[in-house]
Scaffold this motif. Structure first.
Motif, PDB file in Angstrom:
ATOM      1  N   SER A  46      -9.380  -3.487   1.592  1.00 25.12           N
ATOM      2  CA  SER A  46     -10.524  -3.350   0.459  1.00 25.12           C
ATOM      3  C   SER A  46     -10.714  -2.354   0.018  1.00 25.12           C
ATOM      4  O   SER A  46     -11.551  -2.709  -0.942  1.00 25.12           O
ATOM      5  CB  SER A  46     -11.166  -5.360   0.984  1.00 25.12           C
ATOM      6  OG  SER A  46     -10.971  -6.298   1.344  1.00 25.12           O
ATOM      7  N   SER A  98      -2.154 -13.615   5.482  1.00 22.90           N
ATOM      8  CA  SER A  98      -2.971 -13.207   6.724  1.00 22.90           C
ATOM      9  C   SER A  98      -3.780 -14.651   7.450  1.00 22.90           C
ATOM     10  O   SER A  98      -4.133 -15.229   7.926  1.00 22.90           O
ATOM     11  CB  SER A  98      -4.225 -12.616   6.565  1.00 22.90           C
ATOM     12  OG  SER A  98      -5.065 -12.547   5.752  1.00 22.90           O
ATOM     13  N   ALA A 108      -1.460  -6.778   6.931  1.00 21.92           N
ATOM     14  CA  ALA A 108      -1.744  -5.845   6.087  1.00 21.92           C
ATOM     15  C   ALA A 108      -1.608  -4.792   6.760  1.00 21.92           C
ATOM     16  O   ALA A 108      -1.696  -3.779   5.718  1.00 21.92           O
ATOM     17  CB  ALA A 108      -3.532  -5.298   7.286  1.00 21.92           C
ATOM     18  N   THR A 120     -12.219 -10.977   3.971  1.00 20.00           N
ATOM     19  CA  THR A 120     -12.268 -10.230   5.599  1.00 20.00           C
ATOM     20  C   THR A 120     -13.099 -11.225   6.314  1.00 20.00           C
ATOM     21  O   THR A 120     -13.504 -10.381   7.843  1.00 20.00           O
ATOM     22  CB  THR A 120     -13.100  -8.707   5.504  1.00 20.00           C
ATOM     23  OG1 THR A 120     -14.214  -8.787   4.127  1.00 20.00           O
ATOM     24  CG2 THR A 120     -11.346  -8.202   4.309  1.00 20.00           C
ATOM     25  N   SER A 163      -1.321 -10.204   1.620  1.00 17.57           N
ATOM     26  CA  SER A 163      -2.583  -9.930   1.806  1.00 17.57           C
ATOM     27  C   SER A 163      -3.157 -11.560   2.352  1.00 17.57           C
ATOM     28  O   SER A 163      -3.389 -11.946   3.381  1.00 17.57           O
ATOM     29  CB  SER A 163      -3.340  -9.351   1.806  1.00 17.57           C
ATOM     30  OG  SER A 163      -4.149  -9.601   0.627  1.00 17.57           O
ATOM     31  N   SER A 185     -13.482  -9.626  -2.003  1.00 23.49           N
ATOM     32  CA  SER A 185     -13.506  -8.490  -0.622  1.00 23.49           C
ATOM     33  C   SER A 185     -14.100  -9.132   0.884  1.00 23.49           C
ATOM     34  O   SER A 185     -13.017  -9.615   1.695  1.00 23.49           O
ATOM     35  CB  SER A 185     -13.200  -7.388  -1.101  1.00 23.49           C
ATOM     36  OG  SER A 185     -12.772  -6.964  -2.100  1.00 23.49           O
ATOM     37  N   TYR A 225      -8.401  -4.851   7.272  1.00 17.72           N
ATOM     38  CA  TYR A 225      -8.512  -5.437   6.032  1.00 17.72           C
ATOM     39  C   TYR A 225      -9.037  -4.422   5.025  1.00 17.72           C
ATOM     40  O   TYR A 225      -9.179  -4.670   3.902  1.00 17.72           O
ATOM     41  CB  TYR A 225      -8.376  -6.768   6.034  1.00 17.72           C
ATOM     42  CG  TYR A 225      -7.847  -7.760   6.563  1.00 17.72           C
ATOM     43  CD1 TYR A 225      -6.896  -8.392   7.233  1.00 17.72           C
ATOM     44  CD2 TYR A 225      -5.996  -7.464   5.405  1.00 17.72           C
ATOM     45  CE1 TYR A 225      -5.433  -8.611   7.650  1.00 17.72           C
ATOM     46  CE2 TYR A 225      -4.951  -8.432   5.145  1.00 17.72           C
ATOM     47  CZ  TYR A 225      -4.546  -8.902   6.657  1.00 17.72           C
ATOM     48  OH  TYR A 225      -3.456  -9.588   6.930  1.00 17.72           O
TER      49      TYR A 225
END
Lengths: 387, 174, 376
Positions: A313, A177, A145, A272, A174, A268, A309
């Motif tokens: 986003s 992650s 991030a 997340t 990203s 998104s 995150y």
């Protein structure tokens, strides 16, 4: 619908909020474009260094250190704010008040207090766990991030690394992650955490595809992967007879903009791991989440990573679809922050309104609905560009 | 259907099943003329050997069709009054959705070794309720796939709802 | 859209059964309930509920308590709907002693029991939302419930274990202006149902998680002795308030909502509709509340004659019954509670088999049990 009937205290709060908003606007206009000021400050510093014969080779690492510190500072403060804001927003949606006590006014110091508490907690590593994997997992979840924030344009001239492949870089990093989540699940030595981690990994990997594909129409129309170019294309207004009617944001582009925005937003939220897609960390589900065995600082890292995150986003949504920094009167960085936090508010709103999707329905949704529609979107954009 | 009609259908098939008469009260209580009270359903006494067959008959017979088992419980007649023989009585309360009539069947068992055949194949509602009767009274149900304690823990000594139950001190007594 | 589970045939596809303990401490088991699940991958092969964690031995306690003292214990069976428990105990004793409660007492009882039905179903609505993942409707439901509990506190002095409905009538007549407050509550409640419908009932995600899940066929329900909204969700319109009316229910005009498929959504929908019907009943009751005495003449020491009685009412959870055997003394000889939650819970062993793990919480929540009643 319950229309507002304002009583005295509500009128007073509205006035206070209006006062804060206008004060904030005034201060940001007074500060002006930070990017330009930073460049001036840096020019002063480098000429100072040259005059006092400090080797120029020292300047570049110094500038990187300064930029990193500013970024880390920004992430920490914004995450703290977001945690507090989420608690307040969720509370008011649920007919209650939220933090009111810590720090005096509406509990603004609540997150700081929670962070200190988490720091002071005992760090437990389960006996069944692999200690190194267990320790590294939160770091692997958070660091991407932070790496991505470097490429995010916070306004005019406020971008740490203006890469030519900006958006590709952000999506690629990203995606790393997921590795942190799998490490957390496996390294906990607990079969339920493992199952939770694997489910989260499957969900993240599946939802990345429509996320990336929904941005392709934007790239087709801009012709570049550079984030600042994408933001710059969206400046200005469409005018009818000389009166500005609609800002030239990609979200307002007929059909393609809306489809792309919706697919990107939904993906998104799923990336997340927020409700309605938070099957991996839900408390009332059968299988415990992947971060059950984490306590203290390591848990706060996962927490930090999730909110980082979310802001990332939102920032991406702002840059790609909402004009990212373009707007009248206020400087570009305050427009960027305003628009990003508006999208963050959307994320928060979703969480407290919708129930959770079941795991297999979640996967069906992306593979059988979002993905085909993103392809259709690319097709339509192609047609529009051709004719 | 009235209780008389139900009883005549049952009597035609099973001679050993008798109707329990309305209670007479030697110990008439002082409240309101002391008239004993019982609900206006049909109360039957069934011998324990006949019970499973009778249960199937009650469920499957067209005019009766007792398809709903309301409750199963037991009663320990150790202390009620000297005239009553000492026994454990299992009470089955049945209802029919089709005909909307009610029936109560009582089965007497002796207190030393109470065994009864389970009617779990007839009414699945008796699954847990028979386990509760076993747990509280010590009545074994033959044919029940899992006749074990349900409310008390495994290995609890004694049958709590019997009138002669004396609590054996265990680790929860301080 | 249905997901299929594809079993790959092969020599080394040995699947082990995993045993998962939905333990006594879990956010979604509505109390201390333990369910031992055996799973083959995602599919459940056997489910054994393990109850008894809240067993307090009320049937044994009853043998040493006088009839009015048992009222206090009866509150604690289904603690979310304590008025119904008080009512069923009072009905049993009154039947045994042939006491006739005056009309005002009966209508007051109806008002209290129906208000309690709304409160209990609100708890179901809120907690079912949490089980499915929607955290907000819970707080809206409890905001409504606070208003009902305020009404109950004015009338009986307590918020949960009311001990209001007594043998022979009620504890005391209504306080001044209670009817006005009750009416304003009903006016507040009516638009809330629209809100609940928007939030959960018509929410596609909620419907996706509850429709066609946990289908309970009607013959299975009758065989397992299911009662209450669970049975009505399986399209059997059996409601004791219509079939064997007690407490002047035959004077009221209300309908019985019945589901069609017997899935989780139907059971949920039946309870929401029942709340609306309860609002109607309370309005009619407030209209027809007569003046006069609300309690019958009951002797100071209650000594029912010899005999036995079975009284049942339609509690919010199902058909709650008391089987009472008296030997002429002032303490009961035998009390048996017919607990709807205990009997409804047994069906879990059968409908969970073949379901996926993610549906367990939804199905368990839709049966709406209260552990106080399951274990007594």
């Amino acid at each position: 619908m319950i229309l507002p009937v304002w009583n005295e205290s509500q009128k007073r709060s509205a006035l206070i909020l209006f006062g804060i908003a206008s004060a904030g606007a005034g201060i940001s206009i007074a500060i002006g474009e930070i990017g330009a000021r930073f460049s001036k400050i840096w020019a002063c510093l480098s000429s100072f260094a040259l005059k006092n014969s400090i080797p120029t080779a020292l300047l570049t690492p110094l500038s990187m250190i300064i930029q990193c510190s500013i970024l880390i500072g920004f992430i920490s403060v914004s995450v703290m704010f977001m945690v507090w804001w989420e608690r307040k927003v969720s509370a008011h949606m649920q007919n209650r008040l939220g933090p009111m006590f810590t720090g005096g006014w509406h509990g603004w110091a609540q997150t700081i207090a929670d962070a200190i508490k988490l720091l002071l907690k005992e760090d437990i590593i389960p006996a069944e766990a692999n200690p190194w994997v267990h320790r590294l997992a939160p770091i692997v979840a958070f660091v991407p991030a932070f790496l991505c924030y470097a490429a995010l344009p916070f306004g005019e001239g406020l971008i740490s690394a203006d890469l030519d492949i900006g958006i590709l870089y952000i999506f690629a990093i990203s995606g790393l992650s997921v590795l942190g989540i799998v490490m957390a699940g496996w390294g906990s030595g607990n079969k339920y955490s493992l199952l939770g981690g694997l489910r989260a990994a499957a969900q993240s990997v599946s939802y990345e595809i429509p996320r990336v594909l929904s941005v392709v129409p934007i790239l087709m129309m801009v012709g570049s992967l550079k984030l600042t170019s994408i933001a710059n294309v969206q400046t200005g207004f469409w005018q009818i007879a000389g009166i500005p009617v609609l800002p030239k944001w990609f979200i307002f582009y007929p059909i393609v903009g809306q489809i792309a925005f919706l697919i990107f937003l939904i993906s998104s939220v799923a990336e997340t791991n927020r409700t309605p897609f938070d099957i991996a960390e839900a408390e009332s589900e059968l299988v415990a989440g992947f971060h059950t065995e984490y306590s203290g600082m390591k848990f706060s890292f996962f927490f930090l990573a999730e909110y980082a995150y979310v802001f990332l986003s939102s920032g991406l949504t702002t840059v790609l679809f909402l004009g990212g920094g373009s707007g009248p009167i206020l400087p570009s960085w305050s427009w960027f922050l305003l628009k990003s936090f508006a999208v963050v508010f959307l994320f928060l709103w979703f969480r407290w309104t919708f129930p959770r999707l079941r795991v297999d329905r979640l996967m069906e949704f992306t593979w059988k609905f979002l993905l085909p529609w993103s392809f259709v979107n690319i097709l339509i954009t192609g047609f529009i560009l051709l004719f | 259907m009235t209780p008389q009609e139900i009883f005549s259908i049952i009597q035609a098939q099973y001679k050993n099943i008798t109707e329990i008469p309305y209670p007479q009260g030697p110990h008439a209580a002082p409240a309101h003329e002391g008239k004993p009270y019982r609900d206006a359903h049909l109360y039957l006494q069934c011998p324990s050997e006949l019970w499973l067959e009778f249960a199937n008959f009650l469920k499957n017979e067209e005019k009766l069709s007792f398809d709903y088992l309301t409750f199963v419980t037991a009663l320990d007649y150790a202390k009620i009054n000297p005239q009553e023989p000492i026994r454990i009585e299992i009470v089955y309360h049945l209802y029919s959705f089709k005909h909307r009539h009610t029936l109560v069947v009582k089965i007497s068992l002796n207190r030393e070794n109470p065994i009864l055949s389970s009617v779990i194949q007839v009414w699945k509602a008796s699954d847990w309720q028979e386990r509760e009767v076993y747990d509280m009274f010590g009545v074994k149900f033959e044919g029940h796939p899992n006749c074990s304690r349900i409310l008390m823990w495994e290995g609890f000594p004694g049958w709590p709802l019997r009138k002669d139950y004396a609590h054996i001190p265990d680790r929860y007594d301080d | 859209m249905n997901t299929e589970i594809v079993k790959i045939q092969g020599q080394d596809s040995k699947t082990e059964e995993m045993i998962l303990n939905l333990g006594p401490q879990h956010p979604s088991t509505h109390g201390v309930l333990r369910v031992i699940l055996k799973m083959d991958g995602e599919v459940i092969t056997s489910a054994q509920p393990d109850v008894g964690y809240l067993h307090r031995g009320t049937e044994k306690l009853a043998e040493n308590r006088t009839y009015p003292q048992m009222l206090v214990i009866s509150d604690r069976w289904d603690y979310l709907a304590a008025m119904s428990n008080n009512l069923v105990w009072s009905l049993a004793v009154e039947k045994l002693m042939q006491i006739e409660v005056p009309a005002r007492g009966q209508i007051l009882r109806v008002i209290m029991v129906e208000l309690n039905r709304i409160a209990s179903h609100l708890v179901f609505f809120g907690t079912y939302g949490i089980d499915i993942g929607a955290y907000t409707p819970f707080l809206y439901a409890f905001r409504e419930r606070e208003k009902i509990l305020d009404l109950f506190e004015e009338v009986s002095g307590a918020r949960m274990t009311y001990n209001y409905i007594r043998i022979g009538g009620v504890m005391a007549d209504l306080p001044k202006d209670w009817i006005g407050r009750c009416r304003s509550f009903l006016e507040w409640m009516k638009p809330r149902f629209v809100e609940y419908d928007t939030l959960l009932t018509e929410n596609p995600i909620f419907q996706d998680r509850t429709k066609n899940i946990g289908i309970l066929p009607q013959p299975l329900a009758i065989s397992y002795g299911i009662s209450g909204p669970n049975l009505r969700g399986s399209s059997n319109p059996f409601d004791l308030r219509k079939d064997a009316p007690y407490c002047l229910y035959d004077k009221f005009n209300f309908s019985i909502p019945t589901g069609k498929n017997g899935d989780c959504w139907d059971r949920y929908w039946v309870r929401i509709e029942e709340m609306k019907e309860s609002v109607k009943i309370i309005e009619q009751a407030l209209e027809m509340l007569p003046e006069g005495e609300c309690n019958a003449k009951v002797p100071r020491i209650i000594r029912p004659p010899i005999g036995e009685v079975y009284a049942q009412i339609e509690a919010p959870r199902g058909m709650l019954g008391i089987y009472l055997v008296s030997d002429g003394g002032d303490k009961p000889y035998r009390v048996h509670v017919r607990p709807p939650s205990f009997i409804n819970l047994a069906v879990l062993q059968e409908i969970l088999v073949g379901m996926k793990v993610a549906d367990v919480i939804a199905i368990l929540g839709s049966i709406d049990i209260v552990l106080g009643e399951v274990d007594r």
